[in-house]
Design a protein around this motif. Sequence first.
Motif, PDB file in Angstrom:
ATOM      1  N   ASN A  86       0.809  -1.215   0.000  1.00 37.28           N
ATOM      2  CA  ASN A  86       0.000   0.000   0.000  1.00 37.28           C
ATOM      3  C   ASN A  86       0.848   1.274   0.000  1.00 37.28           C
ATOM      4  OD1 ASN A  86       1.000   0.087   2.578  1.00 37.28           O
ATOM      5  ND2 ASN A  86      -0.978   0.100   3.626  1.00 37.28           N
ATOM      6  N   ASN A 106      -7.078  -6.440   1.904  1.00 31.93           N
ATOM      7  CA  ASN A 106      -8.068  -6.443   2.985  1.00 31.93           C
ATOM      8  C   ASN A 106      -9.276  -5.576   2.644  1.00 31.93           C
ATOM      9  OD1 ASN A 106      -6.863  -3.954   3.158  1.00 31.93           O
ATOM     10  ND2 ASN A 106      -6.526  -4.014   5.368  1.00 31.93           N
ATOM     11  N   VAL A 107      -9.424  -5.241   1.364  1.00 30.81           N
ATOM     12  CA  VAL A 107     -10.569  -4.453   0.911  1.00 30.81           C
ATOM     13  C   VAL A 107     -11.854  -5.248   1.153  1.00 30.81           C
ATOM     14  CG1 VAL A 107     -10.545  -5.345  -1.456  1.00 30.81           C
ATOM     15  CG2 VAL A 107     -11.415  -3.060  -1.024  1.00 30.81           C
ATOM     16  N   SER A 108     -12.943  -4.550   1.408  1.00 30.79           N
ATOM     17  CA  SER A 108     -14.218  -5.229   1.632  1.00 30.79           C
ATOM     18  C   SER A 108     -14.734  -5.830   0.330  1.00 30.79           C
ATOM     19  CB  SER A 108     -15.260  -4.248   2.183  1.00 30.79           C
ATOM     20  OG  SER A 108     -15.639  -3.314   1.187  1.00 30.79           O
ATOM     21  N   GLU A 111     -16.520  -3.171  -1.772  1.00 31.28           N
ATOM     22  CA  GLU A 111     -15.656  -2.245  -2.501  1.00 31.28           C
ATOM     23  C   GLU A 111     -14.962  -2.947  -3.663  1.00 31.28           C
ATOM     24  OE1 GLU A 111     -12.443   1.352  -1.644  1.00 31.28           O
ATOM     25  OE2 GLU A 111     -12.789  -0.162  -0.089  1.00 31.28           O
ATOM     26  N   CYS A 127      -8.577   2.357  -3.930  1.00 35.27           N
ATOM     27  CA  CYS A 127      -9.350   1.939  -2.763  1.00 35.27           C
ATOM     28  C   CYS A 127      -9.264   2.967  -1.634  1.00 35.27           C
ATOM     29  CB  CYS A 127      -8.907   0.565  -2.274  1.00 35.27           C
ATOM     30  SG  CYS A 127      -7.292   0.523  -1.489  1.00 35.27           S
ATOM     31  N   GLU A 128     -10.250   2.902  -0.782  1.00 33.63           N
ATOM     32  CA  GLU A 128     -10.416   3.888   0.282  1.00 33.63           C
ATOM     33  C   GLU A 128      -9.214   3.945   1.218  1.00 33.63           C
ATOM     34  OE1 GLU A 128     -13.628   4.739   3.884  1.00 33.63           O
ATOM     35  OE2 GLU A 128     -14.057   3.280   2.318  1.00 33.63           O
ATOM     36  N   GLU A 129      -8.669   2.787   1.577  1.00 32.77           N
ATOM     37  CA  GLU A 129      -7.550   2.759   2.522  1.00 32.77           C
ATOM     38  C   GLU A 129      -6.346   3.528   1.988  1.00 32.77           C
ATOM     39  OE1 GLU A 129      -4.335  -0.516   4.083  1.00 32.77           O
ATOM     40  OE2 GLU A 129      -6.451  -1.054   4.252  1.00 32.77           O
ATOM     41  N   MET A 132      -6.898   7.366   1.853  1.00 31.38           N
ATOM     42  CA  MET A 132      -6.732   8.052   3.131  1.00 31.38           C
ATOM     43  C   MET A 132      -5.258   8.150   3.522  1.00 31.38           C
ATOM     44  SD  MET A 132      -9.717   8.973   3.574  1.00 31.38           S
ATOM     45  CE  MET A 132      -9.310   9.917   5.038  1.00 31.38           C
ATOM     46  N   LEU A 133      -4.470   7.126   3.195  1.00 26.40           N
ATOM     47  CA  LEU A 133      -3.031   7.192   3.471  1.00 26.40           C
ATOM     48  C   LEU A 133      -2.384   8.316   2.671  1.00 26.40           C
ATOM     49  CD1 LEU A 133      -2.067   3.394   3.494  1.00 26.40           C
ATOM     50  CD2 LEU A 133      -2.137   4.937   5.461  1.00 26.40           C
ATOM     51  N   THR A 173     -15.181   5.960   6.970  1.00 26.49           N
ATOM     52  CA  THR A 173     -15.203   4.978   5.890  1.00 26.49           C
ATOM     53  C   THR A 173     -16.580   4.974   5.231  1.00 26.49           C
ATOM     54  OG1 THR A 173     -15.983   3.155   7.283  1.00 26.49           O
ATOM     55  CG2 THR A 173     -13.593   3.531   7.185  1.00 26.49           C
TER      56      THR A 173
END
Length: 218
Positions: A86, A106-108, A111, A127-129, A132-133, A173
């Motif tokens: 990531n 580890n994405v849902s 998603e 992806c969202e994670e 945000m990073l 989230t």
Amino acid sequence: MINIILAEDHLVVRNGIKMLLDTQDNMRVIAEANNGNEVINLLDRGVLPDVIMTDIGMPDMDGITLVETLSARFPSIKVIILSMLNNSQDVADAFAKGAKGYLVKNVSYGELLFAIEHVYKGGRYLCEEIAMLLLEKINKQPDMLQLSEKVMEDIEISERELEVLQLIGEGYTNLEIADRLFLSKRTVEGHRQKLIDKTGTKNSAALVKFAIKNGLIN
């Protein structure tokens, strides 16, 4: 029907993704591969998917090299990276070589499915994670991302989209936003993508930066 090739050298991971996709009426895994070379061999034999989902760290030919090869030889095929990595450099390399999406493992499930459909329709997805990073990194390095200083005259953001935008800016989230606004997670994902499209930004991090600079959120 979205035809998909899975490239992943860990059989357990690959089987798990395949089981999920096989439950969808509009998706079908037409082939699997352990590495990039196997993907190219499949394509050369006439197995042509709409989307290829690939890991980065694979033997013989890694995911980034595969993306670059596909961009040159099979440009109509859309590639989504699904990786444990990531860091921003891997993300930048993937998109620079031609990837249309980047997800962490580890994405849902929701998603993951949304990303496949969005990329299939011609969009790009981060992806969202990771978004945000990158936002945290942007806040520490304001000059990292150059956004247009010109305010769009008419973005046409609805009241509901503005509510979603405010919560995105606060770091919630998609699932948390859905709970707070009494919406489905898929509806929130749709609002997020519409906001990205309307503002002309590339991902959630850029969207928040744009919104702050233009007074849309605090």
